[in-house]
Design an enzyme around this catalytic site. Sequence first.
Site, short mmCIF file in Angstrom:
data_model
loop_
_atom_site.label_atom_id
_atom_site.label_comp_id
_atom_site.label_asym_id
_atom_site.label_seq_id
_atom_site.Cartn_x
_atom_site.Cartn_y
_atom_site.Cartn_z
N GLY A 13 8.61 1.18 7.48
CA GLY A 13 8.56 0.98 6.03
C GLY A 13 8.62 2.31 5.32
N LEU A 14 8.81 2.23 4.02
CA LEU A 14 8.97 3.44 3.21
C LEU A 14 7.71 4.30 3.21
CD1 LEU A 14 10.62 1.77 0.07
CD2 LEU A 14 11.79 3.16 1.82
N SER A 15 7.87 5.54 2.82
CA SER A 15 6.71 6.40 2.61
C SER A 15 5.84 5.77 1.53
CB SER A 15 7.18 7.80 2.18
OG SER A 15 6.07 8.61 1.87
N GLY A 16 4.57 5.64 1.78
CA GLY A 16 3.66 5.04 0.80
C GLY A 16 3.59 3.52 0.88
N GLY A 18 2.23 1.79 3.24
CA GLY A 18 0.91 1.39 3.72
C GLY A 18 0.74 1.47 5.23
N LYS A 19 1.67 2.11 5.92
CA LYS A 19 1.63 2.15 7.39
C LYS A 19 0.33 2.80 7.90
CE LYS A 19 5.52 4.48 7.53
NZ LYS A 19 5.77 4.57 6.07
N THR A 20 0.01 3.97 7.37
CA THR A 20 -1.18 4.68 7.84
C THR A 20 -2.45 3.91 7.48
OG1 THR A 20 -0.04 6.80 7.58
CG2 THR A 20 -2.44 6.88 7.68
N SER A 87 10.78 5.33 10.38
CA SER A 87 11.85 4.83 11.26
C SER A 87 12.92 4.06 10.49
CB SER A 87 11.31 4.04 12.46
OG SER A 87 10.40 3.06 12.12
P1 ADP Z 1 2.54 5.29 4.61
O1 ADP Z 1 1.73 5.61 5.84
O2 ADP Z 1 3.39 4.06 4.77
O3 ADP Z 1 3.31 6.44 4.06
P2 ADP Z 1 -0.01 5.25 3.30
O4 ADP Z 1 -0.85 4.29 4.07
O5 ADP Z 1 -0.21 6.72 3.55
O6 ADP Z 1 1.52 4.86 3.46
O7 ADP Z 1 -0.22 5.01 1.75
C1 ADP Z 1 -0.24 3.72 1.18
C2 ADP Z 1 -1.01 3.77 -0.13
O8 ADP Z 1 -0.90 2.53 -0.79
C3 ADP Z 1 -2.48 4.05 0.07
O9 ADP Z 1 -2.93 4.90 -0.97
C4 ADP Z 1 -3.10 2.66 -0.06
O10 ADP Z 1 -4.42 2.72 -0.53
C5 ADP Z 1 -2.18 2.01 -1.08
N1 ADP Z 1 -2.11 0.56 -0.99
C6 ADP Z 1 -2.23 -0.28 -2.02
N2 ADP Z 1 -2.11 -1.56 -1.63
C7 ADP Z 1 -1.89 -1.54 -0.32
C8 ADP Z 1 -1.70 -2.55 0.67
N3 ADP Z 1 -1.72 -3.85 0.35
N4 ADP Z 1 -1.49 -2.17 1.94
C9 ADP Z 1 -1.48 -0.85 2.27
N5 ADP Z 1 -1.67 0.15 1.39
C10 ADP Z 1 -1.87 -0.19 0.10
#
Ligand code: ADP
Length: 183
Positions: A13-16, A18-20, A87
């Site tokens: 999935g895209l950056s941000g 929610g993967k981490t 990915s």
């Molecule tokens: P990624 O690892 O995909 O780049 P992150 O997990 O670092 O994304 O960031 C996701 C952000 O979105 C976090 O700040 C998280 O708190 C917020 N967020 C809001 N709603 C959701 C959700 N339903 N699932 C996951 N993250 C969420």
Amino acid sequence: MANDKGFTLWFTGLSGAGKTTISKIVEEELRARRSRLEILDGDVVRENLSKGLGFSKEDRDTNIRRIAFVADLLSRNGVPVITAAISPYREIRDEARETMGDRFIEVFVKASVEVCADRDVKGLYAKAFSGEIKEFTGVSDPYEEPLSPEIVLETETETPEESAGRLIALLEERQLIPAAQPA
Ligand code: ADP
């Protein structure tokens, strides 16, 4: 620990998206059930295993192939793995699926570019839109959505806990993790 079955939750999935965030909740839940778990987080991998790689298609593919290689080594030895890297290319994800067979579970962590840009957790989207960062996935570089992932986590409408809960339920259904301990 003896009943751990190896599998790879392949987050994409895209950056941000929610993967981490979701991977950490799943990790806590699995540890509470006395299951092991290793997370191969995209940002962390780029600091060590893939240090020095950039964001060209070739470097992105190399990065993902390395992650798949390690995920395969661990999961075939009974260690559950979450990979949490963007990915972006379907072909390379499919390669990983082929390597790992039924140990591979593709998890589409779904959120639109607009929502991810609104969250802008790391301030990267602002830089991508201004052109300061080039080759940014979803803005100036491709992201190929999965066509038939095992599960889609709808992070625009679910909380991170709900997404993690649905994923855990899938693992339970497939008898890949030990049942929750009664309280
Ligand atoms: P990624 O690892 O995909 O780049 P992150 O997990 O670092 O994304 O960031 C996701 C952000 O979105 C976090 O700040 C998280 O708190 C917020 N967020 C809001 N709603 C959701 C959700 N339903 N699932 C996951 N993250 C969420």
